[in-house]
Design a protein around this motif. Structure first.
Motif, PDB file in Angstrom:
ATOM      1  N   HIS A  12     -16.541  43.544 -18.451  1.00  0.00           N
ATOM      2  CA  HIS A  12     -16.433  44.784 -19.228  1.00  0.00           C
ATOM      3  C   HIS A  12     -17.298  45.904 -18.639  1.00  0.00           C
ATOM      4  O   HIS A  12     -17.671  46.826 -19.359  1.00  0.00           O
ATOM      5  N   ARG A  13     -17.603  45.833 -17.359  1.00  0.00           N
ATOM      6  CA  ARG A  13     -18.411  46.875 -16.727  1.00  0.00           C
ATOM      7  C   ARG A  13     -17.694  47.396 -15.492  1.00  0.00           C
ATOM      8  O   ARG A  13     -17.243  46.611 -14.652  1.00  0.00           O
ATOM      9  N   ARG A  14     -17.608  48.721 -15.391  1.00  0.00           N
ATOM     10  CA  ARG A  14     -17.034  49.357 -14.213  1.00  0.00           C
ATOM     11  C   ARG A  14     -17.882  50.568 -13.850  1.00  0.00           C
ATOM     12  O   ARG A  14     -18.339  51.294 -14.732  1.00  0.00           O
ATOM     13  N   VAL A  15     -18.066  50.754 -12.558  1.00  0.00           N
ATOM     14  CA  VAL A  15     -18.918  51.844 -12.086  1.00  0.00           C
ATOM     15  C   VAL A  15     -18.254  52.492 -10.880  1.00  0.00           C
ATOM     16  O   VAL A  15     -17.673  51.803 -10.040  1.00  0.00           O
ATOM     17  N   ARG A  43     -18.149  49.931 -27.062  1.00  0.00           N
ATOM     18  CA  ARG A  43     -18.030  50.139 -25.617  1.00  0.00           C
ATOM     19  C   ARG A  43     -18.219  51.624 -25.331  1.00  0.00           C
ATOM     20  O   ARG A  43     -17.847  52.462 -26.149  1.00  0.00           O
ATOM     21  N   ARG A  72     -25.535  47.257 -23.787  1.00  0.00           N
ATOM     22  CA  ARG A  72     -26.197  47.245 -22.487  1.00  0.00           C
ATOM     23  C   ARG A  72     -26.460  48.656 -21.988  1.00  0.00           C
ATOM     24  O   ARG A  72     -26.839  48.851 -20.833  1.00  0.00           O
ATOM     25  N   ALA A 127     -27.329  50.301 -17.739  1.00  0.00           N
ATOM     26  CA  ALA A 127     -26.553  51.356 -17.090  1.00  0.00           C
ATOM     27  C   ALA A 127     -26.799  51.324 -15.589  1.00  0.00           C
ATOM     28  O   ALA A 127     -27.934  51.167 -15.137  1.00  0.00           O
ATOM     29  N   GLU A 168     -18.500  55.553 -15.355  1.00  0.00           N
ATOM     30  CA  GLU A 168     -19.024  54.240 -15.736  1.00  0.00           C
ATOM     31  C   GLU A 168     -18.442  53.829 -17.079  1.00  0.00           C
ATOM     32  O   GLU A 168     -18.165  54.674 -17.933  1.00  0.00           O
ATOM     33  N   GLU A 169     -18.263  52.525 -17.226  1.00  0.00           N
ATOM     34  CA  GLU A 169     -17.830  51.942 -18.493  1.00  0.00           C
ATOM     35  C   GLU A 169     -18.605  50.655 -18.693  1.00  0.00           C
ATOM     36  O   GLU A 169     -18.668  49.815 -17.779  1.00  0.00           O
ATOM     37  N   LEU A 170     -19.185  50.475 -19.854  1.00  0.00           N
ATOM     38  CA  LEU A 170     -20.008  49.305 -20.097  1.00  0.00           C
ATOM     39  C   LEU A 170     -20.130  49.050 -21.595  1.00  0.00           C
ATOM     40  O   LEU A 170     -19.884  49.952 -22.399  1.00  0.00           O
ATOM     41  N   HIS A 175     -17.961  45.627 -12.053  1.00  0.00           N
ATOM     42  CA  HIS A 175     -19.279  45.088 -11.738  1.00  0.00           C
ATOM     43  C   HIS A 175     -19.715  44.161 -12.871  1.00  0.00           C
ATOM     44  O   HIS A 175     -20.721  44.406 -13.534  1.00  0.00           O
TER      45      HIS A 175
END
Length: 632
Positions: free
Chosen positions: A622-625, A534, A551, A556, A545-547, A619
């Protein structure tokens, strides 16, 4: 620009419908309220409330009826708890006394809550000298025994219910003051409070409009829990003769009146003692349930609003190796290199922390390890390692559970000492090993990181080892204990690509073998994408951002992350064109504005980006923006 002092902080994301999230939230609250403690507490409190309302109406007359022929009797069919010195039925008096006992407890709790809240909130709005004076007063009151403080106040105010209520209220106040002071300090540094101060908003309005509303929930929950303590305290005051005086009576007064007969007729004390205990237990259980329910509700609201889902104060993640909430690092001069960072890591997980130089990566690692240099200040909502609060861990515990690998191994190794001796010192200090055992473990650890002829290398000085060998030795030093978390701060920056790949492979092997979590800090986003599970991207002290790492190249979303990826050349890059770069420079920690810190360098920036800071929102899995322009 005009700022309304009544305005709330902006930049919150709009909630989106999430039927699954709402169902999980409702189920979570249901679990809390169906727990045995919640059911017992609710039943007991409901019983006390019904008793307070109905008791005087039903048994009021019997409680006051004097019977000269039944004076000081014991248990009988007519009088299950006996009678007093005027022949009045003690069971009826116990049931009637519930209203007065609960009313006095509520009054004392409210007095203590109001006094403590005002006292605890003052330091956040007073000048430095006044704040220091109030803080000292709170510290002195907290250190003073509560019962003695209550008795002293009751004697000064006069014997009777009024003195007892004031005494218990004053005894409760220091606890509220300390809690309020801690909560208010975390809010007082917020941007909207600073803006209100800058605009000249009166201190009392800052307190009433900006600080107290944001800390009200934990104070209200503490109020519920304090009712039980106030009830027990008032009963104790009356039992000592300092509380309720005849002809009035509460449960404590009934205990006082029956104490002289307790060896002959112990049942006279059974009724009031049982109800005091049940009421105290009920209010404490209910207060604890309310706190847990509010915490679950808060977490659910954050999830439904698609924002960072911090766990409740009373419910840390039991499975997390590292749990950080709202970590902030600041220095004098309004310099804040790390701003409200939150991060959770699971066992065996490798998380990459990336960003340009100056984005706050290394200071985040230093704050986790307690290595922020003076005069830096570290604040956080939660900082836990392996389920334990780092602030409460001893040096030995922290040194065993946490390993740090720095960029320059020569800065980590003393050039005047042999490598084996430096590794042995870790085991001697943190694990209490003998020097012989520590030496053997040092050699074993050096072999574990694939250092050739580890016994020989243990006898070498650091300058006799190559750069890659020194970095392996530093990793071996971290493995002298049994780390739950390994923080690697740019460990491959100074190494050539061949050795770099070996070190990355070694770190992956260490994680797989030990089950430790690895926080890998680097400015090289390509290396992070290869090693990590991650990726967390930082810019100007905040996570943007976290992803998932797989990916990173194609998925991104934040303009800054995409710009970092675009700046990496590959085999298909057109060598006839200049290398891609990010125009402008990152703002200094003391110059970060109110909007998005990347707005000045972003081609997609709008006026909203320059005036409102986007929150980190979910988003997808496991995704944050944190970007206003990212919609899906």
């Amino acid at each position: 620009m005009r700022v309304d002092d009544n305005a709330r902080p902006t930049g919150q994301s709009e909630a989106v419908p999430d039927e699954g999230g709402q169902a999980r939230k409702a189920a979570s609250r249901g679990v809390v309220w169906r727990s045995p403690s919640a059911l017992i507490g609710g039943v007991l409190v409901a019983f006390m409330v019904v008793l307070a309302i109905a008791g005087p109406l039903i048994w009021g007359e019997a409680a006051e009826r004097i019977d000269a022929g039944a004076i000081l009797q014991g248990t009988s069919a007519e009088h299950p708890l006996g009678t007093d010195n005027l022949g009045r039925d003690l069971l009826a008096r116990v049931l009637v006394a519930g209203r007065y006992s609960l009313a006095l407890a509520l009054a004392a709790t409210l007095i203590g809550a109001v006094l403590g809240t005002v006292l605890g909130a003052l330091p956040s709005v007073l000048p430095r000298r006044g704040a220091r004076l109030v803080t000292g007063l709170v510290n002195a009151l907290v250190a003073f025994p509560g019962l003695l403080l209550a008795m002293f106040t009751a004697v000064i105010a006069g014997l009777g219910a009024r003195g007892a209520v004031l005494g218990i209220g004053v005894a409760i106040a220091p606890g509220f003051a300390r809690l309020t002071q801690t909560l208010a300090a975390s809010v007082a540094g917020a941007d909207y409070v600073a803006a209100a101060r800058m605009l000249g908003v009166p201190r009392r309005r800052i307190l009433a409009r900006h600080i107290l509303p944001n800390i009200a929930e934990p104070l209200i929950l503490t109020l519920a829990q304090s009712l039980g303590g106030a009830l027990l305290g008032l009963a104790g005051m009356s039992f000592l003769g300092l509380g309720v005086q005849p002809p009035d009576f509460d449960w404590g007064r009934l205990l006082f009146d029956g104490f002289a007969r307790i060896y002959v007729h112990p049942e006279v004390a059974l009724g009031p003692a049982a109800l005091v205990a049940l009421a105290g237990i009920g209010f404490n259980l209910l207060g604890d349930t309310l706190a847990r329910a509010a915490a679950r509700s808060s977490a659910g609201r954050q999830e439904s609003a698609r924002t960072e889902p911090p766990r409740a104060e009373g419910e840390p993640d039991p499975d997390a190796v590292l749990e950080v909430r709202d970590l902030t690092v600041s220095f004098p001069g309004d310099s804040t290199p790390v701003r409200g960072l939150s991060l959770t890591m699971a066992p065996g997980e490798i998380v990459g922390l990336v960003g340009e130089s100056g984005s706050g990566k290394s200071l985040t690692a230093a704050a986790i390890g307690g290595l922020v240099p003076y005069p830096g200040t570290v604040t956080y909502g939660r900082l836990r390692l392996g389920g334990a609060d780092i602030a409460g861990m001893s040096g030995k515990e922290l040194g065993t559970a946490l390993a740090m690998v720095f960029q320059d191994p020569m800065a980590s190794l003393n050039p005047a000492l042999r490598v084996g001796g430096q590794l042995s010192e870790v085991a001697v200090v943190h694990q209490g090993m003998s020097r012989a055992d520590a030496r053997r473990r040092a050699v074993d650890r050096l072999g574990h990181v694939h250092l050739p002829d580890p016994a020989k290398q243990a006898g070498q000085h650091p300058h006799e080892l190559s750069g890659g060998m020194r970095q392996r030795a530093v990793i071996a030093m971290g493995l002298m204990g049994e780390p739950r978390l390994i923080i690697a701060d740019e460990p491959t920056t100074a190494l050539d690509v061949t050795v770099q790949r070996q070190i990355l492979k070694l770190l992956r092997e260490v994680v797989e073998e030990t089950g430790a979590a690895l926080l890998f800090i680097s400015h090289d986003i390509a290396v992070v994408g290869e090693l990590c599970d991650r990726v967390v991207v930082m810019y100007a002290g905040r996570v943007v951002e976290e992803l998932p790492a797989d990916r990173l190249a194609a998925g991104a979303a934040h303009p800054y992350t995409r710009a970092l990826i675009a700046s990496l050349p590959d085999l298909d890059t057109d060598r006839s064109r200049p290398l891609a770069g990010i125009p402008g420079t990152q703002p200094a920690p003391a110059q970060v504005g109110v909007g998005c810190a990347f707005a000045a360098r972003c081609a997609l920036a709008t006026e909203r980006c320059r005036t409102e800071r986007p929150e980190l929102v979910v988003h997808g899995p496991h995704r944050r923006v944190a970007c206003w322009e990212v919609t899906s």
